[in-house]
Design an enzyme around this catalytic site. Structure first.
Site, PDB file in Angstrom:
ATOM      1  N   HIS A 120       0.818  -1.220   0.000  1.00 43.80           N
ATOM      2  CA  HIS A 120       0.000   0.000   0.000  1.00 43.80           C
ATOM      3  C   HIS A 120       0.853   1.271   0.000  1.00 43.80           C
ATOM      4  O   HIS A 120       0.306   2.367  -0.095  1.00 43.80           O
ATOM      5  CB  HIS A 120      -0.931   0.010   1.209  1.00 43.80           C
ATOM      6  CG  HIS A 120      -2.017  -1.017   1.143  1.00 43.80           C
ATOM      7  ND1 HIS A 120      -2.974  -1.027   0.158  1.00 43.80           N
ATOM      8  CD2 HIS A 120      -2.291  -2.085   1.935  1.00 43.80           C
ATOM      9  CE1 HIS A 120      -3.804  -2.052   0.352  1.00 43.80           C
ATOM     10  NE2 HIS A 120      -3.408  -2.713   1.424  1.00 43.80           N
ATOM     11  N   GLU A 142      -5.185 -11.779   7.775  1.00 45.67           N
ATOM     12  CA  GLU A 142      -5.984 -10.547   7.814  1.00 45.67           C
ATOM     13  C   GLU A 142      -7.366 -10.720   7.207  1.00 45.67           C
ATOM     14  O   GLU A 142      -7.972  -9.753   6.742  1.00 45.67           O
ATOM     15  CB  GLU A 142      -5.214  -9.370   7.181  1.00 45.67           C
ATOM     16  CG  GLU A 142      -4.484  -9.649   5.890  1.00 45.67           C
ATOM     17  CD  GLU A 142      -3.599  -8.469   5.443  1.00 45.67           C
ATOM     18  OE1 GLU A 142      -3.665  -7.372   6.020  1.00 45.67           O
ATOM     19  OE2 GLU A 142      -2.833  -8.666   4.482  1.00 45.67           O
ATOM     20  N   ASP A 153      -7.252  -4.797   7.841  1.00 46.57           N
ATOM     21  CA  ASP A 153      -8.020  -5.632   6.916  1.00 46.57           C
ATOM     22  C   ASP A 153      -8.863  -6.659   7.656  1.00 46.57           C
ATOM     23  O   ASP A 153      -9.967  -6.993   7.210  1.00 46.57           O
ATOM     24  CB  ASP A 153      -7.081  -6.337   5.918  1.00 46.57           C
ATOM     25  CG  ASP A 153      -6.778  -5.442   4.730  1.00 46.57           C
ATOM     26  OD1 ASP A 153      -7.724  -4.873   4.157  1.00 46.57           O
ATOM     27  OD2 ASP A 153      -5.600  -5.287   4.389  1.00 46.57           O
TER      28      ASP A 153
HETATM   29  C1  3PY Z   1      -3.626  -4.191   7.876  1.00 46.57           C
HETATM   30  O1  3PY Z   1      -3.795  -3.720   9.012  1.00 46.57           O
HETATM   31  O2  3PY Z   1      -4.516  -4.691   7.192  1.00 46.57           O
HETATM   32  C2  3PY Z   1      -2.297  -4.157   7.299  1.00 46.57           C
HETATM   33  O3  3PY Z   1      -2.097  -4.763   6.273  1.00 46.57           O
HETATM   34  C3  3PY Z   1      -1.272  -3.313   7.920  1.00 46.57           C
HETATM   35  O4  3PY Z   1      -1.128  -2.159   7.153  1.00 46.57           O
HETATM   36 MG    MG Z   2      -3.753  -5.348   5.215  1.00 42.81          MG
END
Ligand code: 3PY
Ligand code: MG
Length: 244
Positions: free
Chosen positions: A45, A144, A170
């Site tokens: 990102h 995530e 996420d």
């Molecule tokens: C998240 O928290 O989803 C990450 O990938 C950290 O940036």
């Molecule tokens: Mg993430």
């Protein structure tokens, strides 16, 4: 003696990492003069392109482990990060042990894995690099999603996975919750990692949350990130200016 990051993780200390998204090698160099137990350069990102990444990795001294959060779980993304000289990778969106094992295999040269040899820093002395790499390279896989949480035990136990790192942002999106359901998922993943004897980290948004999560047993948290740090400094300065 074990390589740096693996040694720190095996000693069980709590690491507060500095996380970089703005794509500035200069900012990396300035920030780590203030501390930080490790550096994460975010290629998924963040704004780093390949040349920024090479320069930023070069700003991190050998005494500080340098990880790259790669774009996806592809061998090409692994290569870009490791060829730049990173000590390890964070692989985003890992949902199964098959996916975790494949990404980990891409991080190691044959016969341990299937990584392709190359990169400017490695080729400067490829024999020495190759001898050290398979032991030194450290693979973190990111859980995530709800599916990743359901498979946390097998992901943590997958071959050549060194640690798990929870993408809490996420994961909150996947669960539709940043409250009780997220807390329960964090506990589930942490317990799965403890059972598999693997360290578990979690993305945190500020230093207070990072130390609270460290207290809960998470080995790696984000003590500071460049985006929030820069915003906070500009905000505070302008507030001071306005209020005199
Ligand atoms: C998240 O928290 O989803 C990450 O990938 C950290 O940036
Ligand atoms: Mg993430």
């Amino acid at each position: 003696e074990a390589p740096l990051l693996k040694r720190r993780l095996s000693e069980g200390g709590k690491m507060g990492v500095f996380w970089f998204a703005l794509g500035s090698p200069a900012l990396v160099e300035l920030a780590i003069s203030c501390g930080g137990d490790a550096v994460v350069l975010d290629m998924q990102h963040g704004l780093f392109d390949r040349r920024d990444l090479e320069a930023a990795v070069g700003c991190v001294p050998p005494s500080i482990p340098c990880l790259v959060r790669i774009e996806d779980d592809s061998a090409a993304a692994v290569s870009r990060a490791l060829d730049a000289g990173a000590e390890g990778v964070l692989v985003p969106m890992v949902e199964t042990s098959t996916q975790a094992a494949a990404a980990a295999a891409a991080c190691h040269f044959p016969p341990k894995g299937n990584r392709s040899g190359g990169g400017v820093r490695p080729l400067a002395d490829f024999g020495a690099y190759r001898r050290a790499a398979d032991e030194a390279i450290t693979v973190g896989v990111m859980i995530e999603t709800a599916r990743g949480v359901a498979n946390a035990g097998e992901i943590a136990a997958a071959p050549n996975v060194d640690f798990v790192f929870i993408g809490s942002g996420d994961l909150a999106l996947s669960l539709g919750s940043d409250g009780a359901a997220l807390e329960e998922a964090l506990r589930t993943v942490l317990e799965a990692c403890v059972a598999a004897d693997k360290p578990c980290g979690v993305f945190t948004v500020n230093a207070e949350e990072a130390s609270r999560r460290a207290g809960q047993g998470f080995s790696i948290t984000v003590a500071a990130n460049d985006l929030s740090a820069v915003m906070a400094a500009f905000e505070a300065s302008y507030r001071t200016f306005k209020t005199g």
